[in-house]
Write a protein that holds these residues in place. Structure first.
Motif, PDB file in Angstrom:
ATOM      1  N   LEU A  89       0.888  -1.281   0.219  1.00  0.00           N
ATOM      2  CA  LEU A  89       0.103  -0.097  -0.088  1.00  0.00           C
ATOM      3  C   LEU A  89       1.044   1.276  -0.218  1.00  0.00           C
ATOM      4  O   LEU A  89       1.619   1.586   1.035  1.00  0.00           O
ATOM      5  N   ARG A  90       0.763   2.090  -1.014  1.00  0.00           N
ATOM      6  CA  ARG A  90       1.586   3.123  -1.440  1.00  0.00           C
ATOM      7  C   ARG A  90       1.061   4.414  -1.044  1.00  0.00           C
ATOM      8  O   ARG A  90      -0.097   5.019  -1.658  1.00  0.00           O
ATOM      9  N   ILE A  91       1.194   5.094   0.161  1.00  0.00           N
ATOM     10  CA  ILE A  91       0.712   6.321   0.535  1.00  0.00           C
ATOM     11  C   ILE A  91       1.605   7.640   0.658  1.00  0.00           C
ATOM     12  O   ILE A  91       2.807   7.585   1.022  1.00  0.00           O
ATOM     13  N   ASP A  92       1.141   8.536   0.118  1.00  0.00           N
ATOM     14  CA  ASP A  92       2.034   9.769  -0.168  1.00  0.00           C
ATOM     15  C   ASP A  92       1.773  10.606   1.105  1.00  0.00           C
ATOM     16  O   ASP A  92       0.777  11.068   1.365  1.00  0.00           O
ATOM     17  N   VAL A  93       3.163  11.172   1.879  1.00  0.00           N
ATOM     18  CA  VAL A  93       2.989  12.186   2.817  1.00  0.00           C
ATOM     19  C   VAL A  93       3.797  13.293   2.571  1.00  0.00           C
ATOM     20  O   VAL A  93       4.598  13.291   1.840  1.00  0.00           O
ATOM     21  N   ASP A 115       1.981  -4.455   4.496  1.00  0.00           N
ATOM     22  CA  ASP A 115       2.846  -4.388   3.569  1.00  0.00           C
ATOM     23  C   ASP A 115       2.668  -2.840   3.176  1.00  0.00           C
ATOM     24  O   ASP A 115       1.716  -2.389   2.392  1.00  0.00           O
ATOM     25  N   LEU A 116       3.460  -1.789   3.834  1.00  0.00           N
ATOM     26  CA  LEU A 116       3.263  -0.365   3.595  1.00  0.00           C
ATOM     27  C   LEU A 116       4.266   0.356   3.085  1.00  0.00           C
ATOM     28  O   LEU A 116       5.405   0.058   3.367  1.00  0.00           O
ATOM     29  N   ASP A 117       4.066   1.268   2.169  1.00  0.00           N
ATOM     30  CA  ASP A 117       5.266   2.129   1.470  1.00  0.00           C
ATOM     31  C   ASP A 117       5.042   3.419   1.878  1.00  0.00           C
ATOM     32  O   ASP A 117       3.869   4.084   0.987  1.00  0.00           O
ATOM     33  N   VAL A 118       5.535   4.055   2.521  1.00  0.00           N
ATOM     34  CA  VAL A 118       5.327   5.411   2.721  1.00  0.00           C
ATOM     35  C   VAL A 118       6.236   6.599   1.736  1.00  0.00           C
ATOM     36  O   VAL A 118       7.312   6.149   2.106  1.00  0.00           O
ATOM     37  N   VAL A 119       5.687   7.283   0.845  1.00  0.00           N
ATOM     38  CA  VAL A 119       6.380   8.057   0.075  1.00  0.00           C
ATOM     39  C   VAL A 119       6.299   9.438   0.146  1.00  0.00           C
ATOM     40  O   VAL A 119       5.193   9.804   0.936  1.00  0.00           O
ATOM     41  N   ALA A 140      -2.672   6.393  -2.309  1.00  0.00           N
ATOM     42  CA  ALA A 140      -3.697   7.352  -1.779  1.00  0.00           C
ATOM     43  C   ALA A 140      -2.579   8.732  -1.378  1.00  0.00           C
ATOM     44  O   ALA A 140      -1.312   8.458  -1.365  1.00  0.00           O
ATOM     45  N   SER A 141      -3.126   9.816  -0.990  1.00  0.00           N
ATOM     46  CA  SER A 141      -2.219  11.157  -0.684  1.00  0.00           C
ATOM     47  C   SER A 141      -2.841  11.767   0.364  1.00  0.00           C
ATOM     48  O   SER A 141      -4.059  12.166   0.310  1.00  0.00           O
TER      49      SER A 141
END
Length: 334
Positions: A89-93, A115-119, A140-141
């Motif tokens: 799961l790719r979330i933009d911060v 399984d988390l991918d923080v970008v 998501a963003s």
């Protein structure tokens, strides 16, 4: 090289018959034959000889097979790595020390199997983040489009959580000894917020905040980053800034910087989450549910006019305006 031709070759070699390979790949035998013939022309070798029982590998075919298997495996892994539901799961911060990242880290610590991918996209215009969501680059963003009516029809924006503001000051500042502060006590004090980007959501936030509470918010000068800002605050008798209560800041102990909550009303930054309407990543709902477990804002509270309505009990959201409460911070704080 056509990877589907390579896949057809591998399955034909493993099954020994073109028809069996075609059945498995859900194409015609003629299509498999054409793919392999094209591959042989490209490689300038014969990969198969035909027999009464089907096909057999030539010496070149035997040499090529293990490498062809690696090609097919690599392609499958590459597709899996970017396919929603299969990849992380790719979330933009807005920053890895922001309130958004802190909340996501808290969630991950409770659900380490996620399984988390923080970008960080490192863009100021939320419309760029919306485009990245549409393209599937991110799932998501944490961005807010201040006029939800301008959102594309294929994405939605929900209220995630609110981040209360605190005043950050050095030990020589006249407000340094306060345990809490009201917005009226901030008037006439210089609140320095470098890096307010035009067309960003936090630019509009600070605009409304300054207007509603008659605050002196100063964005003049270049933004040299948090470390320089903290050094300036530590030495200054008249400069303060605003940060979110969940934002992570680290400074030397000799700086003696103080974080002072703002109350009556609580000033808070409303953080929104943007994601696709159709087929969102299956891991996203649990993260959204986690937002509901966060402590509510102390009342009374102020948020800007574009703050979205909190989630209903069934997890759905409608874009309506609510009474003014407050958001938390700009790009430095998110």
């Amino acid at each position: 090289m056509d990877t589907e031709a390579v896949r057809s070759f591998v399955r034909a070699a493993e099954l020994g018959q073109l028809q069996h390979a075609a059945d498995e790949l859900r194409v015609t035998q003629q299509a498999v034959s054409k793919r392999i013939a094209t591959l042989e022309r490209e490689l300038d070798v014969r990969l198969f000889t035909r027999t009464a029982r089907g096909v057999e590998l030539t010496l070149d075919g035997q040499a090529f097979l293990p490498h062809a298997r690696n090609i097919v495996t690599g392609v499958d892994r590459a597709v899996t790595a970017i396919k929603p539901g299969s990849r992380a799961l790719r979330i933009d911060v807005l920053g890895l020390r922001s309130a958004q990242a802190v909340v996501l880290h808290d969630y991950w610590r409770s659900h380490p199997e996620t399984d988390l991918d923080v970008v960080t996209l490192r863009v100021n215009d939320p419309r760029v983040a919306v485009t990245a969501v549409q393209a599937g680059d991110i799932d998501a963003s944490f961005r807010s489009v201040t006029d939800p009516a301008t959102l594309p029809r294929d994405v939605q924006m929900i209220h995630a959580f609110d981040s209360p503001l605190e005043l950050l000051v050095g030990p020589r500042h006249p407000l340094a000894s306060a345990r809490t502060l009201t917005p009226s006590q901030l008037r006439r004090h210089r609140i320095w917020v470098p890096g307010i980007a035009p067309r960003s959501e936090w630019a509009e936030f600070y605009d409304q905040l300054a207007t509603d509470f008659d605050l002196r918010i100063d964005a003049a000068g270049p933004n040299f980053g948090n470390e320089v800002l903290l050094d300036i605050l530590a030495d200054s008798a008249d400069v303060a800034t605003l940060v979110g209560s969940r934002d992570r800041y680290i400074w030397p102990t000799n700086h003696d910087i103080r974080r002072i909550p703002i109350v009556n009303p609580t000033l808070a930054y409303p953080l929104s989450l943007i994601f696709p309407r159709a087929n969102p990543h299956p891991g996203l709902r649990a993260v959204i549910t986690h937002f509901g477990s966060l402590a509510p804002l102390p009342e009374p509270a102020w948020t800007p006019s574009w703050a979205t309505t909190p989630r209903r009990s069934d997890g759905t959201i409608e874009h309506t305006r609510r009474q003014r409460s407050l958001p938390a911070a700009h790009c430095r704080h998110h």
